[in-house]
Design a protein around this motif. Sequence first.
Motif, PDB file in Angstrom:
ATOM      1  N   ASP A 123       1.248  -1.345   0.516  1.00  0.00           N
ATOM      2  CA  ASP A 123      -0.280   0.349  -0.038  1.00  0.00           C
ATOM      3  C   ASP A 123       0.925   1.497  -0.412  1.00  0.00           C
ATOM      4  O   ASP A 123       0.983   2.333   0.928  1.00  0.00           O
ATOM      5  CB  ASP A 123      -1.054   0.020   0.920  1.00  0.00           C
ATOM      6  N   ASP A 167       2.410  -5.953  -7.843  1.00  0.00           N
ATOM      7  CA  ASP A 167       3.359  -6.058  -9.306  1.00  0.00           C
ATOM      8  C   ASP A 167       4.732  -6.193  -8.848  1.00  0.00           C
ATOM      9  O   ASP A 167       5.556  -7.083  -7.595  1.00  0.00           O
ATOM     10  CB  ASP A 167       3.223  -4.460  -8.982  1.00  0.00           C
ATOM     11  N   ALA A 178       5.146   3.196  -7.562  1.00  0.00           N
ATOM     12  CA  ALA A 178       4.530   2.208  -6.656  1.00  0.00           C
ATOM     13  C   ALA A 178       4.537   2.994  -5.099  1.00  0.00           C
ATOM     14  O   ALA A 178       2.943   2.699  -4.701  1.00  0.00           O
ATOM     15  CB  ALA A 178       5.015   0.667  -6.048  1.00  0.00           C
ATOM     16  N   ARG A 218       0.878   1.755  -4.280  1.00  0.00           N
ATOM     17  CA  ARG A 218       0.515   0.306  -4.641  1.00  0.00           C
ATOM     18  C   ARG A 218       1.518  -0.385  -3.882  1.00  0.00           C
ATOM     19  O   ARG A 218       2.131   0.058  -3.397  1.00  0.00           O
ATOM     20  CB  ARG A 218       0.981   0.292  -6.626  1.00  0.00           C
ATOM     21  N   SER A 219       0.953  -1.951  -4.404  1.00  0.00           N
ATOM     22  CA  SER A 219       1.593  -2.874  -3.447  1.00  0.00           C
ATOM     23  C   SER A 219       2.845  -3.382  -4.588  1.00  0.00           C
ATOM     24  O   SER A 219       1.816  -4.118  -5.655  1.00  0.00           O
ATOM     25  CB  SER A 219       1.071  -3.466  -2.616  1.00  0.00           C
TER      26      SER A 219
END
Length: 300
Positions: A62, A85, A95, A100-101
């Motif tokens: 996250d 990813d 990221a 993102r994770s």
Amino acid sequence: MTQISLSGEVAEAVDSGRPVVALESTILSHGLPPGRNLDVARRLEETVRAAGAVPATIAVLDGVPVAGLSPAQLDRVCAADSGLDKLSLRDLGPAIGLGRSGATTVASTSTLAHQAGIGVFATGGLGGVHLGAADSWDISADLGVLARVPTLVVCSGVKSVLDIAATLEVLETNSVPVLGYRTDDFPAFYLRSSGFPVPWRVDDAVRAAAVVTAHRQYAGSGVLLANPIPPESEMDRELHDRLLTDGLELLRSKGVHGKDVTPVLLEHFHTASGGVSLDANEALVLANAKLAAEIAVELA
């Protein structure tokens, strides 16, 4: 600025100078099948602890880089539907910035480990120069990071799908010492020898630690310690060569290149070998984790 989040155990170990070993997460989310990946993840951490060091499995969750995944976080990384990813160093900024994770590769794990104050990292295989790189410029970011980050990377060489001679040349150009652990031959992941010699050899953790300590006084680059797969786990060479030939043809027919090469090739090896390559992969990464922990103890 987003800082790396350390688990309490890892933070305490780093602050007190206790030995810590970084572990990557790409092998878990992209290299091993669900179920087996979680088992290997736990065994890797147990192996590091048994040798006297603290494990720090690294991932981005996250938008936050984490060193020292909790059991719940490890479950998340290894879940079949994790959707993580694959993050090399170039992908960390996007990221993190986008929340993102992702699972970290050798390049990104080495970088995050260094930021966290962890100087020893155990993995399976190093990325390198791809065949045909003179035309494609396809060279793993792992090599560039090793040139700039003073991390000791313990691995089982590089996969035989790579241009091993060119990979060793790039490491030399970037002042990265390549050591063979109890061997004079550079290993090729599933195979104990690639046919190329290593410039230097060490036969125990004490000498390996001495080399790392001395190198860090004179250069800012990392050190690569090549630890051959255990003899009893080495893949039969005839089987390996057949799988490699078929795998290269598969890559060509599908137009696979860049960071997608390794997962596609690993999946082919795992499927076509009836699980033999999975056993080999597991054995070599566990051996590397044990050796890395022993050296981390000496360095501490």
